[in-house]
Scaffold this active site. Sequence first.
Site, PDB file in Angstrom:
ATOM      1  N   TYR A  98      41.222  -2.718  30.408  1.00  0.00           N
ATOM      2  CA  TYR A  98      42.635  -3.033  30.621  1.00  0.00           C
ATOM      3  C   TYR A  98      42.833  -4.541  30.760  1.00  0.00           C
ATOM      4  CZ  TYR A  98      47.258  -3.053  32.816  1.00  0.00           C
ATOM      5  OH  TYR A  98      48.584  -3.291  33.116  1.00  0.00           O
TER       6      TYR A  98
ATOM      7  N   SER B  53      49.739  -8.560  33.677  1.00  0.00           N
ATOM      8  CA  SER B  53      49.286  -7.922  34.914  1.00  0.00           C
ATOM      9  C   SER B  53      48.581  -8.949  35.784  1.00  0.00           C
ATOM     10  CB  SER B  53      48.324  -6.778  34.586  1.00  0.00           C
ATOM     11  OG  SER B  53      47.667  -6.314  35.746  1.00  0.00           O
TER      12      SER B  53
END
Length: 247
Positions: free
Chosen positions: A140, A127
Amino acid sequence: MKTALITGCSSGYGLETARYFLDQGWKVIATMRTPREGVLPASPALRLLALDVTSEASIAAAIEAAGPIDVLVNNAGIGVVGAFEATPMAHIRRVFETNTFGVMAMTQAVIPQFRARRSGVIVNVTSSVTLAPMPLAAAYTASKQAIEGFTGSLAHELAHFNVRAKLVEPGYAPTTNFAHNTQVRIEDLIPEAYADFAGPIFAAFAQPALVTKETDVAEAVWLAANDASSRLRFAAGADAVALARAA
C-alpha cells in the site's frame, strides 16, 4: 460557480469531500463505480457519474460527460494490510491499478483542458504511510509513495501553465471502509510465522492515540484546492499532522 470532480465518492473521504464542497457552494461531480442515489443530499449542484479509474473507456466517458471542471480530486483507492510475503502479486497489481495508475490516468485526462485554460487544480489523496514507515503496509505504501513523487514532479511542469498539483495526506481513520474495500481478507495476509509480530500492531490499531476523521480530509482537500501558493503537501488529521511535523 466552480466545479470539482471527485473520485471514489461512495463512502469515506470521497463522500465527505463531496458533501463539503457542496456546502461551500460548488458544483460537484461525484463519481463512483456504481452510482447510488441518496448517498449525498439532493442538490441542483450535484451530479453523480459512473467511473472506474482502472478503465480507459470509463475515464474517457466520465470526462466527456463532466464537461469543464476546475478541480480534480483523485481520492479513489483500495487498501491492503498484511505481510508482504503473503500478499499475492495479483492483488498488489490491483492496488497499483487503482491507487497509482488510476490517479495518473485521471490526471492525464484532465490536463489538456486545464492547460488550454491555464487554470485548474489537481488534488491527489495519498496517506500518512508516506510520512513515516508503517508496518504491514509495504504494498500500500509503495502505491501511495509513487503518487507523492509523481505529484511533486508534475507540479513543476504544470506550474508553467498556471495549473497546480497538490497532495493531501490523511492519517488513520478507523471509521472508514479502508480495511474492507479489498478483495483479500487481512486474516489471509498474516501467516502463522508473522502472528507474534502482527499481534501488537493490530492491538495498537485498535486503540490509536490520534486518528483522522473524514471531515479532516474534506477540509484539507478544500484548502489544497483553493491554495494559490507553491505549497505541495497538506496533512489531514491529528495523527498525520503530528507525523508531518516530526518528519
